[in-house]
Scaffold this active site. Structure first.
Site: not given
Ligand code: PCA
Length: 193
Positions: A81, A144, A168
């Protein structure tokens, strides 16, 4: 060097979070890199709680590198990200039953914060090592992105400084094995050193 790895537990709509398994695996010494001490911690899927826990971990552990992970459904590669956005805006509650819509994360903070690392270069290294990877400039507007923005914001305030990366990872059902993420972490650390 001390490296902090963080992951999240399950949350509404996501009964198994592979980043929780990642945290457990690293606690069980799933990876070893010469000269690196790993600290592996779960952080809450909660807007408020994640800030508190993150600040506590940074001051207790004083890592030089933080690798934060969250699950991103509907994806089949690691997503590095590149951009945190100053906005909470989700249709589901967090694990503290809080629903946030159209609410800034840091009042009067910059609207976006770009990651400071050369993630294009890192993505190339990961691909070379056989770890499917893409860059992403959209981490959503849920917890996140909240952690990504908050940790990036705190980077300019906290001493000693830390480098930070949010990734992610796909769900396990999407056929993305935990070992690939572990291999990705080794690549990230060797690249960073
Ligand atoms: N994914 C979520 C929040 C916690 C996680 O593992 C997200 O993409 O915001």
């Amino acid at each position: 060097m001390r490296v902090l790895i963080t992951g999240f537990p399950p949350f509404p709509g996501c009964p198994i979070n592979p980043t929780q398994q990642l945290v457990d695996a690293i606690r069980d010494d799933a990876i070893a890199v010469n000269g690196v001490q790993f600290v592996s911690e779960l952080v809450p899927v909660a807007y408020r709680g994640v800030e508190e826990v993150f600040d506590r971990l940074i001051s207790e552990i004083q890592p030089s590198l933080v690798l934060a992970f969250g699950v991103g459904r509907h994806q089949s590669t690691l997503r590095l990200e590149t951009l945190g956005v100053n906005l909470d805006d989700a249709s589901i509650q967090d694990n503290a039953s809080e629903l946030r819509q159209n609410k800034p994360i840091v009042k009067d903070g910059p609207s976006e914060i770009a990651n400071r690392l050369d993630l294009e270069l890192l993505a190339k290294e990961l691909l070379r090592a056989g770890v499917p990877t893409e860059l992403s400039n959209n981490a959503g507007r849920y917890v996140c992105n909240h952690l990504l923005y908050y940790a990036s914001y705190r980077q300019s305030q906290v001493e000693p400084a830390y480098d930070f990366l949010f990734t992610h990872v796909p769900t396990l059902e999407n056929g993305f094995d935990l070992d690939l993420t572990l291999k990705g972490i080794e690549v990230m650390i060797n690249w960073h050193e």
